[in-house]
Design a protein around this motif. Sequence first.
Motif, PDB file in Angstrom:
ATOM      1  N   GLY A   1      20.093 -12.354  48.942  1.00 36.63           N
ATOM      2  CA  GLY A   1      19.069 -13.001  49.533  1.00 36.63           C
ATOM      3  C   GLY A   1      17.729 -12.543  49.820  1.00 36.63           C
ATOM      4  N   LYS A   2      17.830 -11.164  49.945  1.00 37.45           N
ATOM      5  CA  LYS A   2      16.625 -10.156  50.009  1.00 37.45           C
ATOM      6  C   LYS A   2      15.797 -10.362  48.521  1.00 37.45           C
ATOM      7  CE  LYS A   2      17.483  -7.085  53.665  1.00 37.45           C
ATOM      8  NZ  LYS A   2      17.804  -5.771  53.998  1.00 37.45           N
ATOM      9  N   VAL A   3      16.611 -10.153  47.530  1.00 40.40           N
ATOM     10  CA  VAL A   3      15.979 -10.055  46.173  1.00 40.40           C
ATOM     11  C   VAL A   3      15.466 -11.325  45.583  1.00 40.40           C
ATOM     12  CG1 VAL A   3      16.627  -9.396  43.715  1.00 40.40           C
ATOM     13  CG2 VAL A   3      17.429  -7.777  45.446  1.00 40.40           C
ATOM     14  N   ILE A   4      16.345 -12.509  45.876  1.00 40.35           N
ATOM     15  CA  ILE A   4      15.690 -13.762  45.543  1.00 40.35           C
ATOM     16  C   ILE A   4      14.595 -14.126  46.434  1.00 40.35           C
ATOM     17  CG2 ILE A   4      16.399 -16.076  45.319  1.00 40.35           C
ATOM     18  CD1 ILE A   4      19.501 -15.148  44.562  1.00 40.35           C
ATOM     19  N   GLY A   5      14.597 -13.938  47.662  1.00 40.47           N
ATOM     20  CA  GLY A   5      13.677 -14.374  48.677  1.00 40.47           C
ATOM     21  C   GLY A   5      13.768 -15.741  49.027  1.00 40.47           C
ATOM     22  N   ARG A   6      12.890 -16.165  49.985  1.00 37.43           N
ATOM     23  CA  ARG A   6      12.798 -17.396  50.382  1.00 37.43           C
ATOM     24  C   ARG A   6      12.105 -18.330  49.283  1.00 37.43           C
ATOM     25  NH1 ARG A   6      10.398 -18.343  56.262  1.00 37.43           N
ATOM     26  NH2 ARG A   6      12.457 -17.190  56.709  1.00 37.43           N
ATOM     27  N   ASP A   7      12.719 -19.658  49.092  1.00 36.93           N
ATOM     28  CA  ASP A   7      12.371 -20.619  48.020  1.00 36.93           C
ATOM     29  C   ASP A   7      12.220 -19.865  46.640  1.00 36.93           C
ATOM     30  OD1 ASP A   7      12.290 -22.808  49.747  1.00 36.93           O
ATOM     31  OD2 ASP A   7      10.202 -22.240  50.124  1.00 36.93           O
ATOM     32  N   GLY A   8      12.663 -18.372  46.402  1.00 41.00           N
ATOM     33  CA  GLY A   8      12.749 -17.758  45.252  1.00 41.00           C
ATOM     34  C   GLY A   8      11.450 -17.043  45.011  1.00 41.00           C
ATOM     35  N   ARG A   9      10.548 -16.705  46.032  1.00 35.47           N
ATOM     36  CA  ARG A   9       9.272 -16.139  45.888  1.00 35.47           C
ATOM     37  C   ARG A   9       9.475 -14.861  45.107  1.00 35.47           C
ATOM     38  NH1 ARG A   9       6.941 -18.825  51.154  1.00 35.47           N
ATOM     39  NH2 ARG A   9       6.774 -20.701  50.420  1.00 35.47           N
TER      40      ARG A   9
END
Length: 75
Positions: free
Chosen positions: A42-50
Motif C-alpha cells: 500500500g505504501k509503494v502504490i500510494g493513495r490512488d496509485g500516486r
Amino acid sequence: MKPLVEYIAQSIASNPDEVRVTEEGDEDRVYVRLQVAPEDKGKVIGRDGRVAQSIRSLLRVAAVKQDVHTVLEIE
C-alpha cells in the motif's frame, strides 16, 4: 533502472530488506518488477496509485537517457 527503483522502494518500505527488484528486457523495452512485503504494498502504490505513478515518471526520465521504454510492475 534497477538501482533507481530499489533505492526509492527501500526508502518508502517499512521492511527494506524484503524489497526485490528484477529487470528483464530486450533491445528497446525494459521490464522492471518490484516485489515488496504485503504490508508495504500500500505504501509503494500510494493513495490512488500516486506513488507508483511518480516512480513510473522517474523511470521514464531515466529511460529517455538510455533510449528505451520502461514498464514497472508492482507485485
